[in-house]
Design a protein around this motif. Structure first.
Motif, PDB file in Angstrom:
ATOM      1  N   SER A  53       0.788  -1.314   0.219  1.00  0.00           N
ATOM      2  CA  SER A  53       0.128   0.107   0.131  1.00  0.00           C
ATOM      3  C   SER A  53       0.840   1.135  -0.074  1.00  0.00           C
ATOM      4  N   LEU A  54       1.946   1.323   0.816  1.00  0.00           N
ATOM      5  CA  LEU A  54       2.810   2.507   0.932  1.00  0.00           C
ATOM      6  C   LEU A  54       3.594   2.464  -0.415  1.00  0.00           C
ATOM      7  N   LEU A  55       3.977   1.381  -1.201  1.00  0.00           N
ATOM      8  CA  LEU A  55       4.753   1.418  -2.367  1.00  0.00           C
ATOM      9  C   LEU A  55       3.708   2.111  -3.560  1.00  0.00           C
ATOM     10  N   THR A  56       2.296   1.584  -3.352  1.00  0.00           N
ATOM     11  CA  THR A  56       1.568   2.107  -4.454  1.00  0.00           C
ATOM     12  C   THR A  56       1.172   3.396  -4.287  1.00  0.00           C
ATOM     13  N   ARG A  57       1.175   3.954  -2.971  1.00  0.00           N
ATOM     14  CA  ARG A  57       0.922   5.398  -2.833  1.00  0.00           C
ATOM     15  C   ARG A  57       2.145   6.351  -3.321  1.00  0.00           C
ATOM     16  N   LEU A  58       3.317   5.792  -3.046  1.00  0.00           N
ATOM     17  CA  LEU A  58       4.387   6.242  -3.547  1.00  0.00           C
ATOM     18  C   LEU A  58       4.489   6.419  -5.205  1.00  0.00           C
ATOM     19  N   TYR A  59       4.009   5.576  -5.871  1.00  0.00           N
ATOM     20  CA  TYR A  59       4.152   5.355  -7.375  1.00  0.00           C
ATOM     21  C   TYR A  59       2.712   6.387  -7.992  1.00  0.00           C
ATOM     22  N   ILE A  60       1.786   6.272  -7.008  1.00  0.00           N
ATOM     23  CA  ILE A  60       0.485   7.150  -7.641  1.00  0.00           C
ATOM     24  C   ILE A  60       1.213   8.621  -7.315  1.00  0.00           C
ATOM     25  N   LYS A  61       1.764   9.162  -6.579  1.00  0.00           N
ATOM     26  CA  LYS A  61       2.249  10.357  -6.324  1.00  0.00           C
ATOM     27  C   LYS A  61       3.330  10.765  -7.290  1.00  0.00           C
TER      28      LYS A  61
END
Length: 210
Positions: A53-61
């Protein structure tokens, strides 16, 4: 029947996408290695979901997160990047939350494995975009969704961004067949050590036709 919609992910979806990724990679050799390094092995499912989830948020941002959606459900995910992330990026994105499950030392040990796997790809061939992660919802794997996602979304997206060569790594045999089937070229293979264990690391690249 509703068609599959391909699109960029929204920031409010990062936890939902993280769960899709965690479910898909729960038994994946590269991620399962970390189980014994957690404070308790039974933390693994919760740790993996939070990490993804943290990795996904990093990629989206900061980079690119693409999804395939059908009937309102996210059925496939791709994380793509053009540049390297630093440890600082992870810290700023909330990776400290992971320390409830793992010590900082053991997390750095795992991040070193990730770095060594990516360095293997960089030494094996040139690429200008990197497919960090590709996952299909675990309940519908093996139905051609991943191949369609690559062909109809991932490749057209990076092509439109000027990508010439798309690189990736995988650590499981069945994915070697999958990527070869989708016209990726195998560059190299090596075993990566992780403590007393080891994991395979296959480096691939796909030339994007103009």
């Amino acid at each position: 029947m509703e068609k599959i919609l391909y699109r960029e992910a929204r920031i409010d979806e990062f936890q939902k996408i993280g769960k899709v990724l965690a479910d898909a990679f729960m038994d994946y050799p590269f991620t399962a290695l970390i189980k014994d390094d957690l404070k308790k092995p039974e933390y693994y499912p919760a740790f993996l979901e939070l990490m993804e989830s943290l990795l996904t948020r990093l990629y989206i941002k900061g980079e690119t997160c693409l999804v395939a959606e059908k009937e309102g459900q996210i059925i496939a995910v791709a994380l793509l990047q053009q540049k390297d992330f630093t440890i600082l990026s992870y810290l700023l994105n909330g990776v400290i939350k992971l320390f409830r499950y793992i010590t900082p030392r053991n997390l750095l040990k795992y991040l070193d494995l990730v770095d060594r796997s990516e360095q293997h790809l960089k030494k094996s061939g040139n690429f200008d975009w990197y497919l960090m992660m590709l996952a299909v919802n675990k309940s519908i794997q093996g139905q051609g969704i991943g191949s369609a996602f690559l062909e109809n979304c991932v490749v057209p997206y990076v092509k439109a961004k000027g990508c010439k060569r798309l690189g990736l790594i995988t650590s499981i045999d069945k994915n070697v067949f999958f990527y070869k089937k989708n016209n990726f070229t195998l560059l190299d293979f090596m075993m990566l050590d992780y403590g007393t264990k080891s994991v395979g690391n296959w480096a691939f690249v796909k030339t994007i036709d103009n």
